[in-house]
Design a protein around this motif. Structure first.
Motif, PDB file in Angstrom:
ATOM      1  N   ASN B  65       0.836  -1.199   0.000  1.00  0.00           N
ATOM      2  CA  ASN B  65       0.000   0.000   0.000  1.00  0.00           C
ATOM      3  C   ASN B  65       0.872   1.251   0.000  1.00  0.00           C
ATOM      4  N   GLU B  66       0.347   2.293  -0.613  1.00  0.00           N
ATOM      5  CA  GLU B  66       1.012   3.582  -0.465  1.00  0.00           C
ATOM      6  C   GLU B  66       0.069   4.457   0.333  1.00  0.00           C
ATOM      7  N   PRO B  67       0.253   4.472   1.645  1.00  0.00           N
ATOM      8  CA  PRO B  67      -0.763   5.125   2.477  1.00  0.00           C
ATOM      9  C   PRO B  67      -0.754   6.638   2.306  1.00  0.00           C
ATOM     10  N   GLN B  68      -1.933   7.212   2.450  1.00  0.00           N
ATOM     11  CA  GLN B  68      -2.030   8.662   2.517  1.00  0.00           C
ATOM     12  C   GLN B  68      -1.789   9.036   3.964  1.00  0.00           C
ATOM     13  N   GLY B  69      -0.815   9.867   4.219  1.00  0.00           N
ATOM     14  CA  GLY B  69      -0.532  10.229   5.603  1.00  0.00           C
ATOM     15  C   GLY B  69       0.399   9.229   6.248  1.00  0.00           C
ATOM     16  N   LYS B  70       0.425   9.231   7.576  1.00  0.00           N
ATOM     17  CA  LYS B  70       1.442   8.475   8.293  1.00  0.00           C
ATOM     18  C   LYS B  70       0.983   7.087   8.735  1.00  0.00           C
ATOM     19  N   ASN B  72      -0.705   3.426   7.995  1.00  0.00           N
ATOM     20  CA  ASN B  72      -1.006   2.454   6.946  1.00  0.00           C
ATOM     21  C   ASN B  72      -2.242   1.639   7.332  1.00  0.00           C
ATOM     22  N   ASN B  76      -4.931   2.804  -0.070  1.00  0.00           N
ATOM     23  CA  ASN B  76      -4.918   3.936  -0.979  1.00  0.00           C
ATOM     24  C   ASN B  76      -4.622   3.474  -2.387  1.00  0.00           C
ATOM     25  N   GLN B  77      -3.357   3.068  -2.650  1.00  0.00           N
ATOM     26  CA  GLN B  77      -3.075   2.517  -3.966  1.00  0.00           C
ATOM     27  C   GLN B  77      -1.872   1.602  -3.930  1.00  0.00           C
TER      28      GLN B  77
END
Lengths: 278, 296
Positions: B65-70, B72, B76-77
């Motif tokens: 995952n490529e988390p939005q923010g800090k 996980n 996200n994507q």
């Protein structure tokens, strides 16, 4: 087992077994028994009042801890027994694969496993979404910071400890007893109730100890997935050990936790009639 | 007058054939109910397996995952960033290295102490065996938080600084029991006469131990050592209470959980998961081969 060890040989020199045991026993003595005594002594700093203070201050937390532990343990039995039974009776040649799947969670660190529950229980997450669609949860209700969320994760984390001993005890049952039962016109249900269930109780007993004890002392699940409303005894110790860990109250609290667990185990052993295990 | 017996015989026939059916059906619930029971059992069993399985899938999937923010926590994507840059957070890497160092030391000490105890318990008859058996089991019947906190009160009362040494002490304390129990189960039924035979044939004791005893108990010791290593890497509660400023992998995750939960945590966990499965499969393979060899 006992018989086998009775027939152990007598050492040529009497001190040989003690010499072999010495390093391990010394370690356990110094770092298990002495600390217990040290903690007990600390808990009495300032008198027995520590116990009444700590119990009065945390009565709600104490009650909740044992309710959570009992609920999670019963849930472990309720879903772990059928799984163990299924693997033992229908597993066939996939038995080992199924058992491997049961222990698979242990290959991921406890803390990370529990963090994964945060993903699952998130307010916008899949589990909450499905439960809201089905109508079990209201549109504004979630699972994080609820009793159910914490108990669900506790159950998950310790479930393998319930499944494995039950499986072992089921596997040991002599199939011929069941055949004899059905030859004597016992229905499958009755055969289960009269033969399988009693013979698997030692497994349920062992599984209960292996789940109830660590759950009662846990603070990770309540901390990561709960709020102040899910605080357990472990959380009280975890939050305070750093600053004033010499505080006698924490020792009293730990000692009380241990004592309650010991009593519960003894009562439970008596109820199940499996004293020889305890 | 020869007619009356007939109905009775018929009735008896009917009764016995009815009981014959009952035997076929073994009494009890009708077939559809039993079928439903069977299906119900399978559904509960697979549901429970799924319950055990899903969080593991989450851990693996969220390493991509490529988390939005800090944090996980929310998908996200898809991204390989965490896998291509696993050591981005130095403190996480250092903690992992530290965990492995601790585990290595704990495993060696526990394996030696536990194996010696197991040999003493199985091989010899002596007084105090019951008491020692109880002491061995006792640590396994206490909540970790009690074990950890009591050890801490000892370290505090003797003014012992917490760190690597106290972590090792704490972990060996609970591992020794596991090793002793595991090895004990494996060396039970071991033929100690082989040792005596070697000694009678003039083999010195140390050589007897290396050439006869050790090879026979080695599989049990290795199994126990692997278990200890895994327990050490996994342990959080006891270790945390006695760690001072030193940080193992779980402690690092714990201390930064309020500020950051990066996907690198999942990357390391997935890597350890895959390695563990590989080791387990290798173990099964070796055991099978050994069994075949011994059988042949």
């Amino acid at each position: 087992m006992a018989r086998n060890e009775q027939t152990g040989i007598r050492a040529a020199r009497w001190y040989v077994p003690y010499l072999l045991l010495l390093p391990g026993i010394a370690w356990l003595g110094a770092f298990f028994i002495v600390p217990m005594a040290s903690m007990f002594q600390t808990s009495l700093d300032g008198g027995l009042g520590n116990y009444s203070t700590v119990i009065a201050d945390n009565s709600e937390v104490i009650r909740r801890t044992f309710v959570f532990a009992a609920t999670a343990t019963l849930t472990c039995i309720a879903i772990g027994y059928p799984l163990a039974y299924f693997i033992a009776t229908r597993g066939g040649r996939y038995k080992n694969v199924l058992l491997a799947l049961v222990v698979l969670p242990f290959f991921v660190t406890y803390l990370v496993r529990t963090l994964a529950w945060k993903v699952l229980l998130f307010d916008g997450g899949p589990v909450v979404g499905i439960l809201q669609d089905v109508g079990i949860l209201g549109p504004d209700e979630g699972l994080l910071n609820t009793d159910i969320g914490v108990i669900g994760a506790l159950t998950y984390n310790f479930l393998p400890f319930m499944v494995l001993p039950i499986y072992v005890s089921l596997e040991k049952i002599d199939r011929r007893l069941l055949e004899a039962g059905s030859d004597l016109y016992a229905s499958p249900f009755r055969a289960f109730r009269k033969v399988t269930l009693p013979l698997s109780l030692p497994g349920v007993f062992a599984g209960t100890l292996l789940t109830f004890i660590p759950i009662a002392g846990d603070f990770v699940n309540a901390d990561l997935l709960g709020s102040d409303q899910q605080t357990m005894i472990g959380n009280i110790i975890e939050r305070n050990f750093g600053q004033e860990f010499f505080r006698p109250e924490l020792s009293a609290l730990s000692f009380m936790l241990m004592a309650v667990i010991l009593v519960a185990v003894l009562v439970y052993a008596r109820l199940l009639g499996t004293e020889e295990i305890a | 007058m020869s007619a009356p017996p007939a109905p009775t015989a018929l009735a008896q026939d009917a009764r016995s054939s009815a009981s014959g059916l009952a035997v076929l059906g073994r009494g009890g619930p009708p077939p559809w109910l039993r079928r439903a029971g069977r299906i119900g059992l399978a559904v509960v069993a697979f549901g429970t397996l799924l319950y055990l399985f899903i969080p593991i899938v989450v851990v693996v999937v969220f390493s991509f995952n490529e988390p939005q923010g800090k944090y996980n926590y929310v998908w996200n994507q898809f991204s390989l960033d965490a896998w291509t840059d696993p050591f981005r957070y130095e403190e996480l890497r250092d903690a992992l290295v530290f965990s492995f160092q601790v585990a290595a030391v704990v495993t060696v000490i526990s394996a030696v102490l536990g194996t010696l105890m197991a040999i003493a318990m199985v091989k010899y008859r002596f007084r105090a065996k019951g008491v020692i058996g109880t002491i061995l089991i006792l640590p396994l019947t206490m909540p970790e938080v009690v074990l950890g906190f009591s050890l801490l009160t000892l370290f505090v009362s003797v003014n012992w600084a917490r760190g690597f040494v106290t972590i090792v002490i704490a972990q060996v304390m609970f591992s020794v029991s596991y090793v002793a129990t595991t090895v004990r189960a494996r060396v039970r039924g071991f033929d100690w006469g082989l040792e005596e035979a070697a000694l009678d044939l003039g083999s010195p004791p140390w050589r007897t131990f290396l050439r006869v005893t050790l090879p026979l108990i080695l599989p049990g010791v290795i199994a126990a050592a692997l278990l200890t290593f895994a327990l050490s890497l996994d342990d959080f509660i006891i270790t945390y209470l006695n760690s001072g400023k030193d940080t193992t992998f779980p402690i690092q995750v714990w201390t930064t959980k309020k500020s950051r939960v990066p996907p690198q945590i999942n990357v390391f966990s997935t890597a350890i998961l895959v390695a563990s499965i590989a080791i387990a499969l290798l173990g099964v393979y070796l055991t099978n081969r050994r069994a075949k060899k011994l059988g042949a």
